[in-house]
Scaffold this active site. Sequence first.
Site, short mmCIF file in Angstrom:
data_model
loop_
_atom_site.label_atom_id
_atom_site.label_comp_id
_atom_site.label_asym_id
_atom_site.label_seq_id
_atom_site.Cartn_x
_atom_site.Cartn_y
_atom_site.Cartn_z
N ILE A 61 0.83 -1.20 0.00
CA ILE A 61 0.00 0.00 0.00
C ILE A 61 0.87 1.26 0.00
O ILE A 61 0.59 2.23 -0.71
CB ILE A 61 -0.95 -0.02 1.22
CG1 ILE A 61 -1.93 -1.20 1.09
CG2 ILE A 61 -1.69 1.28 1.36
CD1 ILE A 61 -2.80 -1.46 2.33
N ASP A 117 11.52 3.62 4.56
CA ASP A 117 11.31 2.22 4.93
C ASP A 117 12.57 1.73 5.64
O ASP A 117 13.60 2.42 5.67
CB ASP A 117 10.97 1.35 3.71
CG ASP A 117 10.01 0.20 4.07
OD1 ASP A 117 10.37 -0.63 4.93
OD2 ASP A 117 8.90 0.16 3.50
N ASP A 136 14.34 3.12 10.31
CA ASP A 136 13.39 2.38 11.13
C ASP A 136 12.63 3.43 11.94
O ASP A 136 13.24 4.15 12.74
CB ASP A 136 14.15 1.41 12.05
CG ASP A 136 13.20 0.56 12.89
OD1 ASP A 136 12.07 1.03 13.17
OD2 ASP A 136 13.59 -0.56 13.27
N ALA A 188 3.58 2.74 7.52
CA ALA A 188 4.35 1.58 7.96
C ALA A 188 3.59 0.84 9.05
O ALA A 188 3.06 1.46 9.97
CB ALA A 188 5.72 2.01 8.49
N LEU A 191 -4.82 -14.05 22.08
CA LEU A 191 -4.30 -13.30 23.23
C LEU A 191 -3.61 -14.22 24.25
O LEU A 191 -2.58 -13.84 24.83
CB LEU A 191 -5.43 -12.52 23.91
CG LEU A 191 -4.99 -11.60 25.05
CD1 LEU A 191 -3.99 -10.56 24.58
CD2 LEU A 191 -6.19 -10.92 25.68
N ASN A 233 -1.72 -16.51 23.74
CA ASN A 233 -0.34 -16.80 23.29
C ASN A 233 0.46 -15.55 22.97
O ASN A 233 1.55 -15.62 22.39
CB ASN A 233 -0.37 -17.70 22.05
CG ASN A 233 -1.01 -19.04 22.35
OD1 ASN A 233 -0.77 -19.61 23.41
ND2 ASN A 233 -1.86 -19.51 21.45
N ASN A 239 -10.61 -8.35 15.80
CA ASN A 239 -10.37 -9.51 14.95
C ASN A 239 -9.62 -10.58 15.75
O ASN A 239 -8.58 -10.28 16.35
CB ASN A 239 -9.55 -9.10 13.71
CG ASN A 239 -9.65 -10.12 12.61
OD1 ASN A 239 -10.57 -10.94 12.60
ND2 ASN A 239 -8.71 -10.08 11.69
N TYR A 275 -2.62 -5.95 17.27
CA TYR A 275 -2.83 -5.16 16.04
C TYR A 275 -4.07 -4.27 16.18
O TYR A 275 -4.05 -3.09 15.85
CB TYR A 275 -2.98 -6.14 14.87
CG TYR A 275 -3.07 -5.51 13.50
CD1 TYR A 275 -1.95 -4.94 12.89
CD2 TYR A 275 -4.28 -5.52 12.80
CE1 TYR A 275 -2.04 -4.40 11.61
CE2 TYR A 275 -4.37 -4.98 11.52
CZ TYR A 275 -3.25 -4.42 10.93
OH TYR A 275 -3.33 -3.88 9.67
N THR A 314 -2.45 -7.37 -1.27
CA THR A 314 -1.02 -7.04 -1.16
C THR A 314 -0.24 -8.33 -0.92
O THR A 314 -0.84 -9.40 -0.76
CB THR A 314 -0.74 -6.09 0.03
OG1 THR A 314 -1.09 -6.76 1.23
CG2 THR A 314 -1.49 -4.79 -0.08
#
Length: 448
Positions: free
Chosen positions: A217, A236, A259, A287, A295, A297, A348, A354, A389
């Site tokens: 993206i 990047d 970074d 990024a 969760l 784990n 999710n 995330y 992607t």
Amino acid sequence: MSILEKTFTSAPGRAISRKAGLKDPPRLRRGRTWPSGAIIHGTIGDGSLVADTLHLLGRAVEEPVVDAGTDAPGYGQKIGALVVDATELTSISQLERLRALLRPAVRGIERSGRIIIVAREDHDGWEAAAAARALDGINRTVAKELRGGATSTLVWVAGDTTASDLLTTLGFALQGRSAFVDGQAWKVASTATKIDDLVTAPLAGRTVIVTGAARGIGAQIARVVARDGAEVIAVDIPPAGEQLAAVANEVGGIAIQLDITQADAGAVLAQHVAQRGRGLHGIVHNAGITRDKMLVNTDTARWESVLEVNLAAQMRINEVLLDPDTDGGLDDGGRIVGVASTSGLAGNKGQTNYAASKAGVAGLVIAMSSDLASREITVNAVAPGFIETEMTGKIPFVQREIFRRSNSLDQGGRPVDVAETISYLLDPGSQAVTGQVIRVCGQNLVGA
Ligand SMILES: NC(=O)c1ccc[n+]([C@@H]2O[C@H](COP(=O)([O-])OP(=O)(O)OC[C@H]3O[C@@H](n4cnc5c(N)ncnc54)[C@H](O)[C@@H]3O)[C@@H](O)[C@H]2O)c1
């Protein structure tokens, strides 16, 4: 067409889908293209905002044809778009007029046509509030009922929103640039900035930083903002240096191997901007990483790495670029765009880290937008759904096919769809759009 696009439109892929009884998804109209059929201007009450904005857009507009026998509005042909001015809608009974306007349009709209409702949610009174919220339900449902890649959008405006404020939004919503934005609602407020034309290179002479620009993206964001005139600073991590250089060369921009989690990342970026001496119009925080686990784990390393790259690093960079003492910081009137995710908005399984980071992006832009209004800096986010992607290409075929079809447009979006939405938000003409999170997900069933 990229290798990826070939894969998801490939003959074997289509053959398997057909065997499973799935129809070919509609081909979406993209880019700076307009509906080919008539743009119909419908009204509830006598608001003139939409008429004034369509006039500025310079598109030929037609009024509904009223059937003499039944008094019902109709269009008598395949139409390209219906844009309804509902800014004067304050009562439940007025919703009937909207039904009457929408009904023939849902039936007669062309492929990739558009239904757009412009309304206010700030009228006084309980009934006005109820009627306004009803529009949200109507928009989401119409989006699900439309076929052939046609989409529905609801735009909230304020009492003092002008045609100039609404121009880029209505242009974006009508054009193919909004191909994968469906069933969404966002707000256009009011500003002193006045524009009277939709330009094709709105970012000309402006510098925009894009993080995570080596691939996916981010690479497409770099291409689209460069197409729209910007000089791109593509960022990047060093291991992606070769791909990053290729993208920067392709768009005539510069590459910075960095970074973004480095403590001095903001200062490094500002230094590069200062050296070029052209100011900084915008930064796109694209990024991002995933480290998925249920969760139970999810250990500290997975938790911290995702929150660090996807959220904390952006915040630190913003702080540096927004410091008025930073040489090479963001200009007043500048733009910050975050990249969230439908996973963050809806939750999710297996992605607590995330989802935390992406919901955090939404929280960040909402909080920052009001604080930065006095400097005319807008802060918004896009929330992509399933986008084709390298990342999503690794999902096994059957699962991928389910994900990509779990939305109202029956297909995955393309990186360009996210990029076009970001470019609309970066546009200097989009000054009145701030604190918004726009989903680019084809009305993904997840949290839709
Ligand atoms: N692909 C999708 O379906 C989808 C859906 C929702 C949201 N998103 C979000 O969109 C953004 C781009 O996704 P993509 O699919 O193109 O991912 P991608 O993995 O293909 O690209 C991400 C880029 O970010 C770079 N990056 C990672 N960590 C970095 C760091 N610390 N510093 C600098 N660069 C770094 C990577 O090297 C890579 O080039 C991400 O924020 C992702 O979470 C993607």
